[in-house]
Every structure is written in C-alpha cells, then in structure tokens.
Design a protein around this motif. Structure first.
Motif, PDB file in Angstrom:
ATOM      1  N   ILE A   7       0.842  -1.205   0.000  1.00 38.38           N
ATOM      2  CA  ILE A   7       0.000   0.000   0.000  1.00 38.38           C
ATOM      3  C   ILE A   7       0.876   1.254   0.000  1.00 38.38           C
ATOM      4  O   ILE A   7       1.771   1.407   0.830  1.00 38.38           O
ATOM      5  CB  ILE A   7      -0.951   0.030   1.222  1.00 38.38           C
ATOM      6  N   ILE A   8       0.612   2.154  -0.940  1.00 45.93           N
ATOM      7  CA  ILE A   8       1.322   3.434  -1.013  1.00 45.93           C
ATOM      8  C   ILE A   8       0.563   4.484  -0.204  1.00 45.93           C
ATOM      9  O   ILE A   8       1.132   5.222   0.586  1.00 45.93           O
ATOM     10  CB  ILE A   8       1.466   3.900  -2.480  1.00 45.93           C
ATOM     11  N   GLN A   9      -0.748   4.539  -0.438  1.00 41.95           N
ATOM     12  CA  GLN A   9      -1.603   5.459   0.328  1.00 41.95           C
ATOM     13  C   GLN A   9      -3.014   4.899   0.389  1.00 41.95           C
ATOM     14  O   GLN A   9      -3.501   4.315  -0.578  1.00 41.95           O
ATOM     15  CB  GLN A   9      -1.619   6.865  -0.279  1.00 41.95           C
ATOM     16  N   GLU A  10      -3.630   5.099   1.536  1.00 44.26           N
ATOM     17  CA  GLU A  10      -4.988   4.606   1.757  1.00 44.26           C
ATOM     18  C   GLU A  10      -5.813   5.735   2.365  1.00 44.26           C
ATOM     19  O   GLU A  10      -5.418   6.326   3.355  1.00 44.26           O
ATOM     20  CB  GLU A  10      -4.904   3.419   2.725  1.00 44.26           C
ATOM     21  N   THR A  11      -6.933   6.086   1.716  1.00 44.06           N
ATOM     22  CA  THR A  11      -7.849   7.086   2.260  1.00 44.06           C
ATOM     23  C   THR A  11      -9.251   6.475   2.292  1.00 44.06           C
ATOM     24  O   THR A  11      -9.447   5.328   1.872  1.00 44.06           O
ATOM     25  CB  THR A  11      -7.880   8.369   1.392  1.00 44.06           C
ATOM     26  N   GLY A  58       4.402  -1.059 -10.377  1.00 44.51           N
ATOM     27  CA  GLY A  58       4.160   0.324  -9.976  1.00 44.51           C
ATOM     28  C   GLY A  58       2.727   0.663  -9.574  1.00 44.51           C
ATOM     29  O   GLY A  58       1.918  -0.221  -9.304  1.00 44.51           O
ATOM     30  N   ILE A  59       2.456   1.955  -9.542  1.00 43.98           N
ATOM     31  CA  ILE A  59       1.219   2.481  -8.947  1.00 43.98           C
ATOM     32  C   ILE A  59      -0.033   2.102  -9.718  1.00 43.98           C
ATOM     33  O   ILE A  59      -0.134   2.321 -10.923  1.00 43.98           O
ATOM     34  CB  ILE A  59       1.231   4.016  -8.877  1.00 43.98           C
ATOM     35  N   ALA A 219       5.638   5.377  -6.218  1.00 44.03           N
ATOM     36  CA  ALA A 219       5.900   3.957  -5.943  1.00 44.03           C
ATOM     37  C   ALA A 219       7.398   3.700  -5.982  1.00 44.03           C
ATOM     38  O   ALA A 219       8.060   3.958  -6.985  1.00 44.03           O
ATOM     39  CB  ALA A 219       5.203   3.081  -6.976  1.00 44.03           C
ATOM     40  N   GLU A 220       7.923   3.173  -4.881  1.00 41.29           N
ATOM     41  CA  GLU A 220       9.345   2.838  -4.811  1.00 41.29           C
ATOM     42  C   GLU A 220       9.699   1.809  -5.886  1.00 41.29           C
ATOM     43  O   GLU A 220       8.903   0.929  -6.200  1.00 41.29           O
ATOM     44  CB  GLU A 220       9.655   2.259  -3.423  1.00 41.29           C
TER      45      GLU A 220
END
Length: 236
Positions: A7-11, A58-59, A219-220
């Motif tokens: 997970i990169i970002q979760e809202t 990636g993302i 994304a790393e």
C-alpha cells in the motif's frame, strides 16, 4: 501476497498500491489471481479505475466507493492525471529528451500487439534520459494519453526498446556478466542467473486533484530494478 506491504496510500476514497511485475491488475478470463482479488479480500468492495500491463510494476489506484470511482475515472479519461514512469531501454539515445507524438492502433494481424499508424489513436509520450550506461539508458517518461503498451511502442519506434520486452524487443534477460567485465561464477553455481528477466518498466508517480486536495503518489522501485541500477552504476 501481503497486500498491506504494497500500500502506497490509503484514504476513505481510494487505495494506491505498488503492483509487482507479473501480476494482473484485474482478473482475466482464465481467472488467474489479480491485484484486485487481494484488495477485495482485505477491503471488501473496490472499483477499478485504470490498469497496468501485467509485466509493468508500480502504482495502481482503486476507488473505495462509487462516487470516487466516477470522479477518478473522469480525471483519467480527461487526461487530468499526470502519469510518470521510469524504465531501462536498450542502447544510448541521440537526443536526451523529447516528445513522441505518434498514433497507436492494434496490429491488424497480431492480436494484442500495438503498432504506430497515422490512423491510430492520438498518443503522446515525453521522455528524458536520467542516466546513460554502456549498453543501456535509464529513462523517465510522462504519458499524456493512456494507450495500450504506449511507452513500449513509442520508445521502440526510436530503436530503443524497453529491456526484457518480449513483444517489442528481443526479450533477453540481463546478466551481470554482460555488465561486469571480470565476472566469474561462484563455486556453487552451475549457470549464471539473470539479474533481470522481466519488463524493465515501472509506473513511478501519479499526480491528481480529488475533492479539492492535491495528491502526489510515488511507488518505490522494486528490488530487482534497484539491484540492476546499482550494478550498472558500479560498473559504469
């Protein structure tokens, strides 16, 4: 797959995930496990906004409700999302930056393969060489349109296909022996293993505004691409 680690970002509205190479974004007809399946197991109902090629890492962003799904889909379709990729290509480019503006359509015979054609859909890719090596170039791409295989087709048209691309390049894996001059197999190895054997393309960054808030998601790079870059820099 441990989805939480990706997970990169979760809202409340969306989930952004760093998809591994080799995984489908959504299930295909054969029912192979896809990123969406893992997310549904962890989060329940989610909605597909866009996709990545199976071999591209990636993302990927998924919506968590119908309203956000509609908004994000409109942003992607209206080209209001900035989409950046990084990738390794064969050879050294004559021009270190530029824009490829060339229509893309499906190959008339080879199903699932795309070609550049004046009758194709408008497709625009910006490119920039970030680092040059003896046989390769590490590049940044920004796509203004979202055609199937867009970066792969466009950069191949300049004579520099993405490394390990089986469709638009030679598909050959990368070995350390091809980078390091004095490489020798260890005693335990019977044959050299490739340092990279998958498409060297990564969906790196997305920028968009949702409900008045600006998001910049990154994304790393996966471990295999980081390892390859490290070897290329060390033996430059």
């Amino acid at each position: 797959m441990n989805i939480k680690n990706s997970i990169i970002q979760e809202t409340d509205d969306f989930i952004a995930v760093n998809k591994p190479s080799g995984m489908l974004t959504i299930p295909d007809r054969e029912g192979k496990p896809a990123l969406k399946n893992f997310l549904q197991q962890a989060y329940g109902e989610i909605y597909t906004v866009h996709r990545l090629d199976r071999d591209t890492s990636g993302i990927v962003v998924f919506a968590r409700n119908e309203d956000t799904h509609k908004q994000l889909s409109q942003l992607f379709e209206g080209r209001e999302v900035e989409k950046y990729y990084q990738g390794l290509v064969q050879g050294k480019l004559l021009s270190l930056s530029g824009t490829i503006d060339a229509g893309i359509m499906e190959h008339p015979v080879k199903k699932g393969t795309m070609v550049i054609n004046k009758k194709g859909k408008a497709s625009v890719t910006d490119y920039e060489v970030l680092e040059s090596f003896r046989f390769f170039s590490w590049m940044k791409f920004r796509i203004h349109t979202g055609r199937t295989h867009q970066i792969r087709v466009h950069i191949q048209s300049l004579g520099h296909p993405i490394v390990c691309d089986e469709v638009y390049g030679d598909g050959k894996p990368v070995f350390i022996s091809s980078i390091k001059k004095d490489y020798h197999l260890s005693k335990n190895e019977e044959a050299e293993r490739p340092i990279l054997s998958r498409l060297a393309l990564h969906s790196w960054k997305l920028k968009f505004t949702l409900n008045g808030k600006e998001y910049e998601l990154e994304a790393e790079l996966p471990k295999d691409l980081r390892a390859l870059l490290q070897q290329l820099r060390k033996n430059a």
